[in-house]
Motif scaffolding. Structure first.
Motif, PDB file in Angstrom:
ATOM      1  N   CYS A  72       0.737  -1.477  -0.033  1.00 38.95           N
ATOM      2  CA  CYS A  72       0.093   0.047  -0.058  1.00 38.95           C
ATOM      3  C   CYS A  72       1.060   1.275  -0.209  1.00 38.95           C
ATOM      4  O   CYS A  72       1.768   1.420   0.736  1.00 38.95           O
ATOM      5  CB  CYS A  72      -0.982   0.073   1.173  1.00 38.95           C
ATOM      6  SG  CYS A  72      -1.839   1.570   1.411  1.00 38.95           S
TER       7      CYS A  72
ATOM      8  N   ALA B 272      -0.093   3.888   0.652  1.00 42.51           N
ATOM      9  CA  ALA B 272      -0.400   4.963   1.551  1.00 42.51           C
ATOM     10  C   ALA B 272       0.110   4.673   2.899  1.00 42.51           C
ATOM     11  O   ALA B 272       0.438   5.700   3.970  1.00 42.51           O
ATOM     12  CB  ALA B 272      -1.985   5.123   1.665  1.00 42.51           C
ATOM     13  N   CYS B 273       0.118   3.494   3.450  1.00 41.22           N
ATOM     14  CA  CYS B 273       0.381   3.163   4.585  1.00 41.22           C
ATOM     15  C   CYS B 273       1.639   2.108   4.758  1.00 41.22           C
ATOM     16  O   CYS B 273       2.363   2.016   5.829  1.00 41.22           O
ATOM     17  CB  CYS B 273      -0.787   2.812   5.442  1.00 41.22           C
ATOM     18  SG  CYS B 273      -1.404   1.244   5.010  1.00 41.22           S
TER      19      CYS B 273
ATOM     20  N   CYS C 296      -7.304  -1.208   0.704  1.00 43.93           N
ATOM     21  CA  CYS C 296      -6.302  -1.589   1.821  1.00 43.93           C
ATOM     22  C   CYS C 296      -6.988  -1.804   3.058  1.00 43.93           C
ATOM     23  O   CYS C 296      -7.532  -0.493   3.578  1.00 43.93           O
ATOM     24  CB  CYS C 296      -5.081  -0.583   1.893  1.00 43.93           C
ATOM     25  SG  CYS C 296      -3.981  -0.733   3.303  1.00 43.93           S
TER      26      CYS C 296
ATOM     27  N   ALA D  94      -5.625  -2.067   5.966  1.00 46.16           N
ATOM     28  CA  ALA D  94      -4.928  -1.332   7.041  1.00 46.16           C
ATOM     29  C   ALA D  94      -5.506   0.100   7.075  1.00 46.16           C
ATOM     30  O   ALA D  94      -5.604   0.625   8.432  1.00 46.16           O
ATOM     31  CB  ALA D  94      -3.355  -1.568   6.635  1.00 46.16           C
ATOM     32  N   CYS D  95      -5.589   0.821   6.010  1.00 45.91           N
ATOM     33  CA  CYS D  95      -5.815   2.239   6.039  1.00 45.91           C
ATOM     34  C   CYS D  95      -7.224   2.590   5.349  1.00 45.91           C
ATOM     35  O   CYS D  95      -7.431   3.811   5.627  1.00 45.91           O
ATOM     36  CB  CYS D  95      -4.608   3.028   5.528  1.00 45.91           C
ATOM     37  SG  CYS D  95      -4.599   2.988   3.789  1.00 45.91           S
TER      38      CYS D  95
HETATM   39 ZN   LIG Z   1      -2.866   1.361   3.228  1.00 44.71          ZN
END
Ligand SMILES: [Zn+2]
Length: 54
Positions: free
Chosen positions: A10, A12-13, A24, A26-27
């Protein structure tokens, strides 16, 4: 070495996934996973560069 040495990270994270997914988990961002070459050995060592995205 018959395994697909690729993973999805990802942007982003920095979460890792074995397969691509639209979001994702996670984020919560969408379409942020990009395929990257996975390190040859997945041990306890971390930090071969690449996963550090600001
Ligand atoms: Zn992410």
């Amino acid at each position: 070495m018959a395994r697909g040495n690729s993973q999805f990270v990802c942007q982003a994270c920095g979460a890792f996934y074995a397969k691509w997914q639209g979001q994702c988990t996670a984020c919560g961002e969408w379409n942020t996973l990009v395929e990257e070459a996975a390190p040859p050995s997945v041990g306890g060592k971390k930090g071969r560069g690449g996963a550090t995205v600001a």
